[in-house]
Design a protein around this motif. Structure first.
Motif, PDB file in Angstrom:
ATOM      1  N   ASN A 102     -61.489  38.482 -39.605  1.00  0.00           N
ATOM      2  CA  ASN A 102     -62.281  38.008 -40.741  1.00  0.00           C
ATOM      3  C   ASN A 102     -63.777  37.856 -40.444  1.00  0.00           C
ATOM      4  O   ASN A 102     -64.502  37.307 -41.263  1.00  0.00           O
ATOM      5  N   LEU A 103     -64.253  38.372 -39.317  1.00  0.00           N
ATOM      6  CA  LEU A 103     -65.690  38.365 -39.040  1.00  0.00           C
ATOM      7  C   LEU A 103     -66.185  39.773 -38.846  1.00  0.00           C
ATOM      8  O   LEU A 103     -65.629  40.502 -38.030  1.00  0.00           O
ATOM      9  N   ARG A 140     -67.018  38.603 -42.732  1.00  0.00           N
ATOM     10  CA  ARG A 140     -66.130  38.464 -43.886  1.00  0.00           C
ATOM     11  C   ARG A 140     -66.225  39.668 -44.835  1.00  0.00           C
ATOM     12  O   ARG A 140     -65.207  40.181 -45.301  1.00  0.00           O
ATOM     13  N   ARG A 142     -59.730  33.832 -37.635  1.00  0.00           N
ATOM     14  CA  ARG A 142     -60.197  32.464 -37.426  1.00  0.00           C
ATOM     15  C   ARG A 142     -59.655  31.595 -38.548  1.00  0.00           C
ATOM     16  O   ARG A 142     -59.239  32.078 -39.590  1.00  0.00           O
ATOM     17  N   TRP A 143     -59.714  30.301 -38.337  1.00  0.00           N
ATOM     18  CA  TRP A 143     -59.132  29.319 -39.243  1.00  0.00           C
ATOM     19  C   TRP A 143     -59.708  29.372 -40.655  1.00  0.00           C
ATOM     20  O   TRP A 143     -59.030  29.007 -41.610  1.00  0.00           O
ATOM     21  N   GLU A 144     -60.952  29.819 -40.829  1.00  0.00           N
ATOM     22  CA  GLU A 144     -61.563  29.839 -42.164  1.00  0.00           C
ATOM     23  C   GLU A 144     -60.757  30.652 -43.169  1.00  0.00           C
ATOM     24  O   GLU A 144     -60.823  30.412 -44.368  1.00  0.00           O
ATOM     25  N   THR A 145     -60.010  31.617 -42.676  1.00  0.00           N
ATOM     26  CA  THR A 145     -59.207  32.463 -43.558  1.00  0.00           C
ATOM     27  C   THR A 145     -58.251  31.626 -44.407  1.00  0.00           C
ATOM     28  O   THR A 145     -58.026  31.935 -45.575  1.00  0.00           O
ATOM     29  N   LYS A 162     -58.669  28.979 -45.851  1.00  0.00           N
ATOM     30  CA  LYS A 162     -59.326  28.347 -46.996  1.00  0.00           C
ATOM     31  C   LYS A 162     -60.075  29.351 -47.863  1.00  0.00           C
ATOM     32  O   LYS A 162     -60.811  28.956 -48.758  1.00  0.00           O
ATOM     33  N   ASP A 163     -59.913  30.629 -47.610  1.00  0.00           N
ATOM     34  CA  ASP A 163     -60.659  31.673 -48.320  1.00  0.00           C
ATOM     35  C   ASP A 163     -59.727  32.382 -49.300  1.00  0.00           C
ATOM     36  O   ASP A 163     -59.077  33.373 -48.964  1.00  0.00           O
ATOM     37  N   ASP A 164     -59.672  31.875 -50.522  1.00  0.00           N
ATOM     38  CA  ASP A 164     -58.745  32.418 -51.522  1.00  0.00           C
ATOM     39  C   ASP A 164     -58.973  33.899 -51.806  1.00  0.00           C
ATOM     40  O   ASP A 164     -58.020  34.659 -51.963  1.00  0.00           O
ATOM     41  N   ILE A 173     -53.498  32.846 -36.678  1.00  0.00           N
ATOM     42  CA  ILE A 173     -54.666  31.990 -36.465  1.00  0.00           C
ATOM     43  C   ILE A 173     -54.439  31.206 -35.179  1.00  0.00           C
ATOM     44  O   ILE A 173     -53.466  30.469 -35.058  1.00  0.00           O
ATOM     45  N   GLU A 221     -65.905  23.996 -33.037  1.00  0.00           N
ATOM     46  CA  GLU A 221     -65.322  23.780 -34.360  1.00  0.00           C
ATOM     47  C   GLU A 221     -64.449  22.558 -34.349  1.00  0.00           C
ATOM     48  O   GLU A 221     -64.055  22.065 -33.346  1.00  0.00           O
TER      49      GLU A 221
END
Length: 168
Positions: A101-102, A104, A128-131, A133-135, A151, A168
């Motif tokens: 995811n980097l 994005r 990464r963990w942000e995925t 929360k990325d609808d 993750i 983080e």
């Protein structure tokens, strides 16, 4: 020889690092999976679309070997790679990118390519963990038939995370 490490008289020596090419499309031709023993009819394929990581966690070697910048193949290169995978009957793809995811926007492009070119193949990758929360990204991953989003969680202890420079 840039990038060469060796022993001399009991001492480890390392020459200056070789420069990392920014254009991954120029590195090598497309892979010839048929020359790998046992892979001619293998429905599983592991591919890389990008290299590198902008972080420098103590426990990780990705940034040491591939630099602190994320470098990637063009979406056109990945499209041709997936067309080749389709022709060979690939049913499952593991995107072996260090962090799918980097960046994005690039991840969204690759999801679009994967959904168009090889929608039926099941896919997996490292994120990464942000995925979580990325609808929008999650929706695109589903459309591209990702069945697993791996993750890595190194620790839930902030002291441990600080000690390993996880940031983080």
């Amino acid at each position: 020889v840039p990038g060469l490490s060796y022993w001399e008289r009991g001492e480890k020596l390392h020459n200056v690092n070789a420069p990392l090419p920014m254009n991954l499309d120029s590195l090598v031709p497309f892979p010839n999976w048929d020359i790998v023993a046992g892979w001619k009819d293998n429905p599983l394929l592991s591919i890389n679309t990008r290299r590198g990581c902008p972080f420098d966690c103590d426990f990780c070697t990705v940034w040491v070997f591939n630099g602190r910048r994320v470098r990637h193949h063009s979406p056109e290169y990945v499209e041709e790679l997936l067309k080749m995978a389709k022709k060979r009957g690939t049913k499952y793809i593991f995107f072996n990118d260090d962090i799918f995811n980097l960046p994005r926007e690039y991840a969204l492009q690759i999801c679009d390519v994967a959904a168009r070119v090889l929608p039926e193949a099941r896919k997996n990758g490292q994120f990464r963990w942000e995925t979580a929360k990325d609808d929008q990204l999650l929706t695109e991953l589903k459309r591209a038939n990702f069945e697993n989003v791996c993750i890595g969680v190194e620790s839930f202890d902030n002291e441990v995370l600080r000690a390993m420079r996880k940031k983080e």
